[in-house]
Design a protein around this motif. Sequence first.
Motif, PDB file in Angstrom:
ATOM      1  N   VAL A  82     134.510 -78.577 -18.510  1.00 46.14           N
ATOM      2  CA  VAL A  82     135.601 -77.311 -19.072  1.00 46.14           C
ATOM      3  C   VAL A  82     136.274 -78.422 -19.971  1.00 46.14           C
ATOM      4  CG1 VAL A  82     137.039 -75.475 -18.504  1.00 46.14           C
ATOM      5  CG2 VAL A  82     135.600 -75.753 -16.780  1.00 46.14           C
ATOM      6  N   GLY A  83     136.406 -78.074 -21.324  1.00 46.54           N
ATOM      7  CA  GLY A  83     136.937 -79.074 -22.083  1.00 46.54           C
ATOM      8  C   GLY A  83     138.340 -78.453 -22.288  1.00 46.54           C
ATOM      9  N   GLU A  84     138.411 -78.732 -23.232  1.00 46.01           N
ATOM     10  CA  GLU A  84     140.484 -78.873 -23.441  1.00 46.01           C
ATOM     11  C   GLU A  84     140.545 -76.805 -24.178  1.00 46.01           C
ATOM     12  OE1 GLU A  84     142.119 -81.869 -26.160  1.00 46.01           O
ATOM     13  OE2 GLU A  84     141.513 -83.234 -25.192  1.00 46.01           O
ATOM     14  N   HIS A  85     141.930 -76.815 -23.569  1.00 38.64           N
ATOM     15  CA  HIS A  85     141.797 -75.573 -24.051  1.00 38.64           C
ATOM     16  C   HIS A  85     140.820 -74.282 -23.426  1.00 38.64           C
ATOM     17  CE1 HIS A  85     146.059 -76.618 -25.842  1.00 38.64           C
ATOM     18  NE2 HIS A  85     145.122 -77.533 -26.055  1.00 38.64           N
ATOM     19  N   ALA A  86     140.132 -74.730 -22.668  1.00 35.62           N
ATOM     20  CA  ALA A  86     139.020 -74.199 -22.512  1.00 35.62           C
ATOM     21  C   ALA A  86     138.852 -72.801 -21.200  1.00 35.62           C
ATOM     22  CB  ALA A  86     137.650 -74.588 -22.471  1.00 35.62           C
TER      23      ALA A  86
ATOM     24  N   ILE B 266     133.625 -79.001 -10.387  1.00 36.27           N
ATOM     25  CA  ILE B 266     133.861 -78.158 -12.298  1.00 36.27           C
ATOM     26  C   ILE B 266     134.902 -80.218 -12.262  1.00 36.27           C
ATOM     27  CG2 ILE B 266     135.963 -76.790 -12.895  1.00 36.27           C
ATOM     28  CD1 ILE B 266     134.377 -74.974 -10.618  1.00 36.27           C
ATOM     29  N   ASN B 267     134.754 -79.657 -13.621  1.00 33.80           N
ATOM     30  CA  ASN B 267     135.677 -81.178 -14.471  1.00 33.80           C
ATOM     31  C   ASN B 267     136.895 -80.223 -15.244  1.00 33.80           C
ATOM     32  OD1 ASN B 267     136.094 -82.455 -16.874  1.00 33.80           O
ATOM     33  ND2 ASN B 267     136.036 -84.167 -14.735  1.00 33.80           N
ATOM     34  N   GLN B 268     138.183 -80.400 -15.386  1.00 33.56           N
ATOM     35  CA  GLN B 268     138.789 -79.695 -16.634  1.00 33.56           C
ATOM     36  C   GLN B 268     139.356 -79.939 -17.031  1.00 33.56           C
ATOM     37  OE1 GLN B 268     140.424 -76.031 -13.184  1.00 33.56           O
ATOM     38  NE2 GLN B 268     141.426 -76.342 -15.287  1.00 33.56           N
ATOM     39  N   GLN B 269     139.999 -80.691 -18.705  1.00 30.42           N
ATOM     40  CA  GLN B 269     140.355 -81.029 -19.162  1.00 30.42           C
ATOM     41  C   GLN B 269     141.735 -80.753 -19.913  1.00 30.42           C
ATOM     42  OE1 GLN B 269     139.248 -84.212 -20.241  1.00 30.42           O
ATOM     43  NE2 GLN B 269     137.582 -83.933 -18.273  1.00 30.42           N
ATOM     44  N   ALA B 270     142.440 -81.097 -20.441  1.00 28.26           N
ATOM     45  CA  ALA B 270     143.696 -81.414 -20.600  1.00 28.26           C
ATOM     46  C   ALA B 270     143.755 -79.762 -20.849  1.00 28.26           C
ATOM     47  CB  ALA B 270     144.351 -82.111 -21.865  1.00 28.26           C
ATOM     48  N   HIS B 271     144.559 -78.983 -20.896  1.00 32.24           N
ATOM     49  CA  HIS B 271     145.193 -77.716 -21.005  1.00 32.24           C
ATOM     50  C   HIS B 271     144.500 -76.253 -20.866  1.00 32.24           C
ATOM     51  CE1 HIS B 271     149.445 -79.070 -22.398  1.00 32.24           C
ATOM     52  NE2 HIS B 271     148.254 -79.567 -23.258  1.00 32.24           N
ATOM     53  N   SER B 272     143.011 -76.661 -20.271  1.00 34.28           N
ATOM     54  CA  SER B 272     142.750 -76.342 -19.969  1.00 34.28           C
ATOM     55  C   SER B 272     142.779 -74.569 -18.915  1.00 34.28           C
ATOM     56  CB  SER B 272     140.543 -76.782 -19.093  1.00 34.28           C
ATOM     57  OG  SER B 272     140.695 -78.159 -18.039  1.00 34.28           O
ATOM     58  N   ARG B 273     141.707 -73.809 -18.706  1.00 37.33           N
ATOM     59  CA  ARG B 273     142.258 -73.204 -17.184  1.00 37.33           C
ATOM     60  C   ARG B 273     140.558 -72.257 -16.322  1.00 37.33           C
ATOM     61  NH1 ARG B 273     141.192 -67.797 -15.635  1.00 37.33           N
ATOM     62  NH2 ARG B 273     140.553 -67.377 -18.173  1.00 37.33           N
ATOM     63  N   VAL B 274     140.397 -72.212 -15.380  1.00 40.38           N
ATOM     64  CA  VAL B 274     139.417 -71.705 -14.751  1.00 40.38           C
ATOM     65  C   VAL B 274     140.093 -71.264 -13.681  1.00 40.38           C
ATOM     66  CG1 VAL B 274     137.662 -72.916 -12.818  1.00 40.38           C
ATOM     67  CG2 VAL B 274     137.851 -74.813 -15.264  1.00 40.38           C
TER      68      VAL B 274
ATOM     69  N   ARG C  48     132.517 -75.401 -29.451  1.00 38.71           N
ATOM     70  CA  ARG C  48     133.934 -75.334 -29.626  1.00 38.71           C
ATOM     71  C   ARG C  48     134.361 -73.781 -29.996  1.00 38.71           C
ATOM     72  NH1 ARG C  48     136.660 -80.104 -33.322  1.00 38.71           N
ATOM     73  NH2 ARG C  48     138.810 -79.326 -32.922  1.00 38.71           N
ATOM     74  N   GLY C  49     135.258 -73.393 -29.562  1.00 38.08           N
ATOM     75  CA  GLY C  49     135.918 -72.238 -30.253  1.00 38.08           C
ATOM     76  C   GLY C  49     136.118 -70.928 -30.261  1.00 38.08           C
ATOM     77  N   VAL C  50     134.681 -71.041 -29.297  1.00 35.37           N
ATOM     78  CA  VAL C  50     134.169 -69.349 -29.079  1.00 35.37           C
ATOM     79  C   VAL C  50     133.937 -68.823 -28.216  1.00 35.37           C
ATOM     80  CG1 VAL C  50     130.841 -68.785 -28.523  1.00 35.37           C
ATOM     81  CG2 VAL C  50     131.242 -70.639 -30.742  1.00 35.37           C
TER      82      VAL C  50
ATOM     83  N   GLY D 100     138.054 -75.243 -26.830  1.00 35.61           N
ATOM     84  CA  GLY D 100     138.334 -73.327 -26.871  1.00 35.61           C
ATOM     85  C   GLY D 100     137.554 -72.312 -26.673  1.00 35.61           C
ATOM     86  N   ALA D 101     137.001 -72.751 -26.266  1.00 32.80           N
ATOM     87  CA  ALA D 101     135.947 -71.889 -25.292  1.00 32.80           C
ATOM     88  C   ALA D 101     135.863 -71.273 -24.798  1.00 32.80           C
ATOM     89  CB  ALA D 101     134.053 -72.651 -25.477  1.00 32.80           C
ATOM     90  N   GLU D 102     135.173 -70.437 -24.319  1.00 28.95           N
ATOM     91  CA  GLU D 102     136.006 -68.709 -23.552  1.00 28.95           C
ATOM     92  C   GLU D 102     134.699 -68.458 -23.355  1.00 28.95           C
ATOM     93  OE1 GLU D 102     138.801 -66.508 -24.424  1.00 28.95           O
ATOM     94  OE2 GLU D 102     140.470 -68.080 -24.711  1.00 28.95           O
ATOM     95  N   LEU D 103     134.611 -68.052 -21.170  1.00 25.50           N
ATOM     96  CA  LEU D 103     133.271 -67.244 -20.489  1.00 25.50           C
ATOM     97  C   LEU D 103     133.691 -67.361 -19.153  1.00 25.50           C
ATOM     98  CD1 LEU D 103     129.900 -67.661 -20.468  1.00 25.50           C
ATOM     99  CD2 LEU D 103     129.892 -69.600 -19.560  1.00 25.50           C
ATOM    100  N   LYS D 104     133.186 -66.217 -19.449  1.00 22.36           N
ATOM    101  CA  LYS D 104     132.562 -65.272 -17.278  1.00 22.36           C
ATOM    102  C   LYS D 104     131.196 -65.076 -16.927  1.00 22.36           C
ATOM    103  CE  LYS D 104     136.811 -62.354 -18.673  1.00 22.36           C
ATOM    104  NZ  LYS D 104     137.724 -62.760 -20.222  1.00 22.36           N
ATOM    105  N   MET D 105     131.747 -66.340 -15.937  1.00 23.47           N
ATOM    106  CA  MET D 105     130.209 -65.820 -15.161  1.00 23.47           C
ATOM    107  C   MET D 105     130.163 -65.235 -14.396  1.00 23.47           C
ATOM    108  SD  MET D 105     127.729 -68.881 -16.112  1.00 23.47           S
ATOM    109  CE  MET D 105     126.401 -67.889 -16.191  1.00 23.47           C
ATOM    110  N   LEU D 106     129.424 -64.590 -13.719  1.00 22.58           N
ATOM    111  CA  LEU D 106     128.830 -63.825 -12.589  1.00 22.58           C
ATOM    112  C   LEU D 106     127.569 -64.499 -11.469  1.00 22.58           C
ATOM    113  CD1 LEU D 106     129.638 -62.066 -10.050  1.00 22.58           C
ATOM    114  CD2 LEU D 106     128.355 -60.009 -11.703  1.00 22.58           C
ATOM    115  N   PHE D 107     127.010 -64.544 -10.489  1.00 21.00           N
ATOM    116  CA  PHE D 107     126.230 -64.860  -9.851  1.00 21.00           C
ATOM    117  C   PHE D 107     126.305 -63.884  -8.730  1.00 21.00           C
ATOM    118  CE2 PHE D 107     127.049 -69.530 -11.946  1.00 21.00           C
ATOM    119  CZ  PHE D 107     125.260 -69.914 -12.302  1.00 21.00           C
ATOM    120  N   CYS D 108     124.633 -62.942  -8.788  1.00 19.53           N
ATOM    121  CA  CYS D 108     124.729 -62.517  -7.686  1.00 19.53           C
ATOM    122  C   CYS D 108     123.884 -62.925  -7.224  1.00 19.53           C
ATOM    123  CB  CYS D 108     124.727 -61.473  -8.110  1.00 19.53           C
ATOM    124  SG  CYS D 108     125.828 -60.144  -9.271  1.00 19.53           S
TER     125      CYS D 108
END
Length: 445
Positions: A220-224, A246-254, A156-158, A193-201
């Motif tokens: 993907v949790g809320e606001h993540a 992919i499952n998104q919760q409230a106000h998340s962004r993917v 959370r929040g990281v 509230g977590a944020e992550l960028k992932m690249l698979f090659c």
Amino acid sequence: MKSEQQYIELYEQQRDIIFAHSNDVMNAVRDEAFGRFAAKGFPSQKVEHYKYTDMQRLFEPNYGVNLNRLTIPADPYKAFSCDVPNLSTSLFFVVNDAFYADAQPHVSLPQGVVVQPLSQMVSSSFYNHLAGEDDDAVSSLNTMLAQDGLFVYVPRGVKVERALQVINILQAPPRLQGGLMVNRRVLIVLEEGAELKMLFCDHTASDSSFLATQVIEAFVGEHASLDLYCMEETHYKNVRVSNAYINQQAHSRVTHNVITLHNGTTRNKLDLTLQGEGAECGCYGCVIADKQQHVDNNTLITHQAPHCTSNEVYKYALDGDSLGAFAGRVLVQPGAQQTTSQMTNQNLCASHQARMLTQPMLEIYADDVKCAHGSTVGQLGDQALFYMRQRGISEREARILLQQAFINEVVDKMQLAPLRDRLHYLVEKRFRGELSKCEGCRLCK
């Protein structure tokens, strides 16, 4: 004998070995997945979701499967140089389905962030939660055979500032007779509230035939926020079947990006659910194919909650005798009012032999929405070619420049700037026929 029979017999005969070389979390759902697979088998092309790819034919060959988890000689850190280097990423390697934790020992991650083999996971309420709800033969097959993979967790929040780059290497053992089947699993969990960028090659490191199944589950949790990039740069003997959930919760962004630069036969499936109010997603894909290559992208975006936004853009540039397919569906469920959705599929056939099959769909059960979809299939414009040749540009160069400009619209939407800049270069190389394997890859030599 139908294609699925050999896998049914394999599981029945080798069940104890499969269980012995995995963990309790993955083993707990195997028998249920086997039951679903045995009951239905692979779908025929009469099934709507698989009408463009013959799954029976793809899974018919007798591939070897490394159920005993024998070590395949490879030192990815010393021997492999990806064609997307120097992106200031945290770099990890997966050889077939085995996570090489020691290949990059100096990776430093924020406190609480976990990147580890799935086989080390002690417990999880997330594993197979999404894939298990989908009555899909490939997901069931992967669940019953996969013995390892990758687990990524962000608390959370990281906010993970450096993107995580995972190099998936397909490596056959020495003196392999026939091809190799690899079943890889990925689980990504982002808390509130977590944020992550992932690249698979995805790359191939030997000249063998491969059949790779992959299932990605992302929560993907809320606001993540999750940016997920999947790039394939394999060879013509490779069959890749990948299902992403992919499952998104409230106000998340993917943001989900799939890039096919070089392949044999590829079938990508994306099931994305906007479950929480105010969630938004962008789904982008670009495909460059020629020769006998086959690329099939199937997407489903489900709006379950109100005030959600989705934007989808897929572009194909096809040449030679290649075949491209796109089936995109946006489902707006009852109660998902104030939905905004846009789906676009644009396709360019640079030869008379190339074929494109496209099927954009909207299914709406709410009355206060803004939804649109469109698809085009065309060839290079004669006027544009004539205009460029009048200015001293050769026909071949003009064709390359026009195709490059066509694909770059999708590349420009990518949020990871170093990858975006690198892909502009790789796309140009691909159109010039210079991208047959990774530059600097000593495993291929």
